[in-house]
Design a protein around this motif. Structure first.
Motif, PDB file in Angstrom:
ATOM      1  N   ASP A 156      -1.763  14.054   4.336  1.00 27.41           N
ATOM      2  CA  ASP A 156      -0.618  12.960   4.743  1.00 27.41           C
ATOM      3  C   ASP A 156       0.797  13.193   4.292  1.00 27.41           C
ATOM      4  OD1 ASP A 156      -2.952  11.343   5.811  1.00 27.41           O
ATOM      5  OD2 ASP A 156      -3.398  10.539   3.882  1.00 27.41           O
ATOM      6  N   GLY A 157       1.031  14.281   4.296  1.00 25.77           N
ATOM      7  CA  GLY A 157       2.257  14.860   4.213  1.00 25.77           C
ATOM      8  C   GLY A 157       2.644  15.159   2.728  1.00 25.77           C
ATOM      9  N   GLN A 158       1.853  14.778   1.886  1.00 26.74           N
ATOM     10  CA  GLN A 158       2.153  15.330   0.356  1.00 26.74           C
ATOM     11  C   GLN A 158       1.363  16.460   0.040  1.00 26.74           C
ATOM     12  OE1 GLN A 158       4.055  12.966  -1.223  1.00 26.74           O
ATOM     13  NE2 GLN A 158       4.537  12.204   0.492  1.00 26.74           N
ATOM     14  N   PRO A 159       1.967  17.401  -0.877  1.00 27.20           N
ATOM     15  CA  PRO A 159       1.394  18.321  -1.416  1.00 27.20           C
ATOM     16  C   PRO A 159      -0.212  18.021  -1.971  1.00 27.20           C
ATOM     17  CG  PRO A 159       3.612  18.286  -2.004  1.00 27.20           C
ATOM     18  CD  PRO A 159       3.166  16.827  -1.386  1.00 27.20           C
ATOM     19  N   TYR A 160      -0.950  18.893  -1.648  1.00 30.69           N
ATOM     20  CA  TYR A 160      -2.363  18.806  -2.228  1.00 30.69           C
ATOM     21  C   TYR A 160      -2.675  19.925  -3.090  1.00 30.69           C
ATOM     22  CZ  TYR A 160      -7.472  17.744  -2.103  1.00 30.69           C
ATOM     23  OH  TYR A 160      -8.660  17.482  -2.594  1.00 30.69           O
TER      24      TYR A 160
END
Length: 131
Positions: A42-46
Motif C-alpha cells: 500500500d505504498g509503504q516500505p515493507y
C-alpha cells in the motif's frame, strides 16, 4: 466497428491479467538472483530481501536485523524458511509492469510490490555487523 472492438479488447486484456500464472521456481530464480529487492505494501516500505545463489536469501524488515534463509518451489508457491525456525512463508510471484508482485498464500492474503531493485548487498543492522 471501433466501438465493438474496444469492449472485446478490454475483456481479453482483463482475462489475460486475471489468468496470469505465478512464476515457476526457475523463472523466480532467473528474475531475482543477484538482486536486492525492496518491497512495499500500500505504498509503504515493507522490507527488503537479497537473493543469493543456491536459493539462499537474506531478509530484513525496514531497519531491522537481517535473517538468513532459503527458498524452494512447492507446487505454484515459492516458500521461504528463515533461521528463526518459524513455519515456511509461501508466496506466489507475478511479473507486472516489469516488477514483482508477491501474494502471500495464507489467511492475510498480503500483496507486496517491488518498489525498487539493487545489485548491491542488503544493508544489515544488528549483532553480525563487523563480525
Amino acid at each position: 466497428m471501433k466501438t465493438c472492438l474496444l469492449p472485446l479488447a478490454f475483456t481479453l486484456l482483463s482475462a489475460t491479467v486475471a489468468n496470469a500464472d505465478p512464476l515457476t521456481g526457475d523463472e523466480f530464480d532467473a528474475y531475482a538472483t543477484g538482486k536486492t529487492l525492496t518491497f512495499a505494501e500500500d505504498g509503504q516500505p515493507y522490507g527488503a530481501e537479497e537473493y543469493l545463489p543456491g536459493n539462499r536469501v537474506r531478509w530484513a524488515f525496514d531497519q531491522d536485523t537481517c535473517k538468513e534463509g532459503i527458498w524452494y518451489e512447492r507446487e505454484k508457491d515459492i516458500c521461504f524458511i528463515y533461521e528463526d525456525g518459524l513455519a515456511p512463508q509461501c508466496w506466489q510471484f507475478f511479473v507486472e509492469s516489469d516488477k514483482l508482485k508477491a501474494v502471500f498464500q495464507g489467511d492475510s492474503g498480503t500483496e507486496l510490490y517491488e518498489a525498487w531493485a539493487s545489485e548491491g548487498p542488503l544493508a544489515c543492522m544488528g549483532p553480525q555487523v563487523g563480525v
